[in-house]
Design an enzyme around this catalytic site. Sequence first.
Site, mmCIF file in Angstrom:
data_model
loop_
_atom_site.group_PDB
_atom_site.id
_atom_site.type_symbol
_atom_site.label_atom_id
_atom_site.label_comp_id
_atom_site.label_asym_id
_atom_site.label_seq_id
_atom_site.Cartn_x
_atom_site.Cartn_y
_atom_site.Cartn_z
ATOM 1 N N HIS A 21 14.039 -28.166 -24.140
ATOM 2 C CA HIS A 21 13.080 -28.796 -25.070
ATOM 3 C C HIS A 21 11.862 -27.888 -25.316
ATOM 4 C CE1 HIS A 21 11.721 -32.978 -26.678
ATOM 5 N NE2 HIS A 21 11.213 -31.994 -27.412
ATOM 6 N N ARG A 51 16.011 -34.893 -31.132
ATOM 7 C CA ARG A 51 15.796 -35.738 -29.957
ATOM 8 C C ARG A 51 17.124 -35.999 -29.278
ATOM 9 N NH1 ARG A 51 11.322 -34.860 -29.729
ATOM 10 N NH2 ARG A 51 9.494 -36.199 -29.726
ATOM 11 N N GLU A 58 17.082 -36.452 -20.827
ATOM 12 C CA GLU A 58 16.471 -35.216 -20.330
ATOM 13 C C GLU A 58 15.249 -35.528 -19.462
ATOM 14 O OE1 GLU A 58 15.605 -33.643 -24.356
ATOM 15 O OE2 GLU A 58 13.492 -33.703 -23.791
HETATM 16 C C1 8YV Z 1 7.027 -31.517 -27.693
HETATM 17 C C2 8YV Z 1 8.449 -32.516 -29.566
HETATM 18 O O1 8YV Z 1 7.065 -30.325 -26.997
HETATM 19 O O2 8YV Z 1 6.596 -32.749 -30.999
HETATM 20 C C3 8YV Z 1 7.651 -33.217 -30.607
HETATM 21 O O3 8YV Z 1 8.093 -34.293 -31.060
HETATM 22 O O4 8YV Z 1 9.538 -32.882 -29.303
HETATM 23 C C4 8YV Z 1 7.935 -31.310 -28.863
HETATM 24 O O5 8YV Z 1 7.264 -30.492 -29.758
HETATM 25 C C5 8YV Z 1 7.321 -32.606 -26.707
HETATM 26 O O6 8YV Z 1 7.607 -33.844 -27.260
HETATM 27 C C6 8YV Z 1 6.137 -32.757 -25.760
HETATM 28 O O7 8YV Z 1 5.125 -33.567 -26.229
#
Ligand code: 8YV
Length: 331
Positions: free
Chosen positions: A286, A239, A268
Amino acid sequence: MRPKILIARAVFPDVIERLAATFEVESNQEDRIYSAAELAEKIRDKDGVFITGSERMTAETIAAAPRLKAICNMAVGYNNIDVDAATAAGVMVTNTPDVLNQTTADMAWALLMAAARRITESEHWLRAGNWKKWTYDGLLGADIHGSTLGIIGMGRIGQAIARRSMGFDMQVIYHNRSRLTPQQEAHANNARYVGKDELLKTADHVMLVLPYSAQSHHTIAGAELALMKPTAILVNIARGGIVDDAALIDALRAHRIAGAGLDVFENEPALNPAFLSLSNVVLTPHIGSASEATRRAMANCAAANLIAALSGAVPPNLLNAAVDLTLRQGA
Ligand code: 8YV
């Protein structure tokens, strides 16, 4: 009357159809990004909401939705949701664990390889027409095989990353809130538990795979970067906010570490523009879980959670088991 739900972002049409078989659905296939006020307005009369990691469910937003019973996140990370506020309000919260472990672990390796072997830098150089001859010292990078990999955050994705290191004859050291069982450590390429500072000093390359929270904010800042080897690569697939981006930019610019592979950023998608002028960083938007099969699995997992939650069953991925559902009964 069928329960009403909001699907706050565009998603696979067949997943919408699946949800529409059970619910009265308001969806957002034009994929507009709602402001906090718009989101609050849209869920005011809803029983459930399907969100992604980009939508924030704050205490205020939750308080604005008196009928809401379930918040189903299409992401494993849930730092976008105030889970305590949801629990206090009697609202279930779910995420999508496991279905993305392998795809995200693959991505961590892609970033490590790309940064260590200077893949994107090489490609930009080649596309710019610079390749006129072979040189003995052109675009030399770091070896991955035989090196020591340090993993901070040894949950399911961290362990999947560690298992992949066996094929590269690597040692694995890790740091985590709690130590794995001996069986888990054995399964994760005999990963050895160490303190954070020891990991940063010893690892040839460091991967960040821990969830974001107030405690993990700036886990890697100037002092931590100073402990790393000057030949090391830092990979963040976890993150934004776990790394102090300004400090990392300084370290990359001064070559205090060799490079970085980053899939996530503070603030972001408006990442710090200084990253764009650095050649020793590989940047991706991401996309850690972005394979067709995995994104489908995540969307279906979130849908299954929502269907279970609003039909009186315990959703498979309930995060707040302590939630008192009677608080919203009759709402
Ligand atoms: C997602 C992510 O693409 O699952 C997670 O925590 O960071 C990613 O897989 C993103 O958060 C969109 O929901």
